[in-house]
Design a protein around this motif. Structure first.
Motif: not given
Length: 186
Positions: A69-95
């Protein structure tokens, strides 16, 4: 007057403009030769992200499918963030390396957290792909006399479905006075 104009600039009218993250001491001096002045410390901080906007707000995947996935953020003038993804069920979805990997059927929530704490949750479903039924043997041609009704063929015996789903079919012979029939096995 500013002790660090790279961080905070003071105009001739006394307006302070934040320029960069950091600390500056602002000094205001009375213009009467008395030497009276006052100071204050100004701390300039980065603009915090308040909202993460994912390229997709929900996902339906099949086992083995990988989604980035790609992400945008608000407000647009904030410094570009880093994103961390986690799954609630690693038997279904892994990151794996920021990618969403469907590993088994079921439901899971993927939570995306940006630097600074803004979060968004993406519901994910992983379902088996339903392959189309396979025609096992040719359906024999039928001859029907005008006015005759023919309902004596079991179409399910000509198809197989590895997913053991109920087969659904529609017959459309075309032409005038030919009806369309929908049926299912199971």
């Amino acid at each position: 007057q500013s002790s660090n104009t790279d961080v905070a600039y003071v105009s001739s009218t006394g307006t302070i403009t934040a320029r960069a993250e950091g600390v500056a001491t602002i000094t205001a001096t009375v213009n009467d030769n008395s030497g009276t002045s006052a100071t204050c410390v100004v701390t300039v901080v980065k603009t915090s992200i308040t909202e993460i906007i994912p390229s997709e707000t929900s996902l339906t995947l099949t086992p083995g499918q990988i989604k980035t996935l790609s992400f945008t953020y608000e407000p647009a003038d904030a410094d570009p963030p880093t994103y961390t993804l986690t799954s609630s069920n690693s038997n279904v979805i892994s990151i794996i390396n920021g990618r969403i990997v469907a590993v088994g059927t079921g439901q899971a929530l993927v939570t995306v957290t940006a630097t600074g704490g803004a979060m968004v949750t993406i519901p994910c479903s992983v379902v088996e792909q339903n392959e189309p039924p396979v025609l096992e043997k040719k359906i024999p041609d039928q001859t029907i006399t005008t006015g005759e009704t023919f309902t004596n063929i079991n179409l399910a015996s000509y198809f197989s479905d590895d997913n053991t789903s109920n087969l659904r079919w529609q017959i459309d012979a075309g032409g005038d006075n030919i009806s369309i029939m929908t049926n299912s096995s199971g």
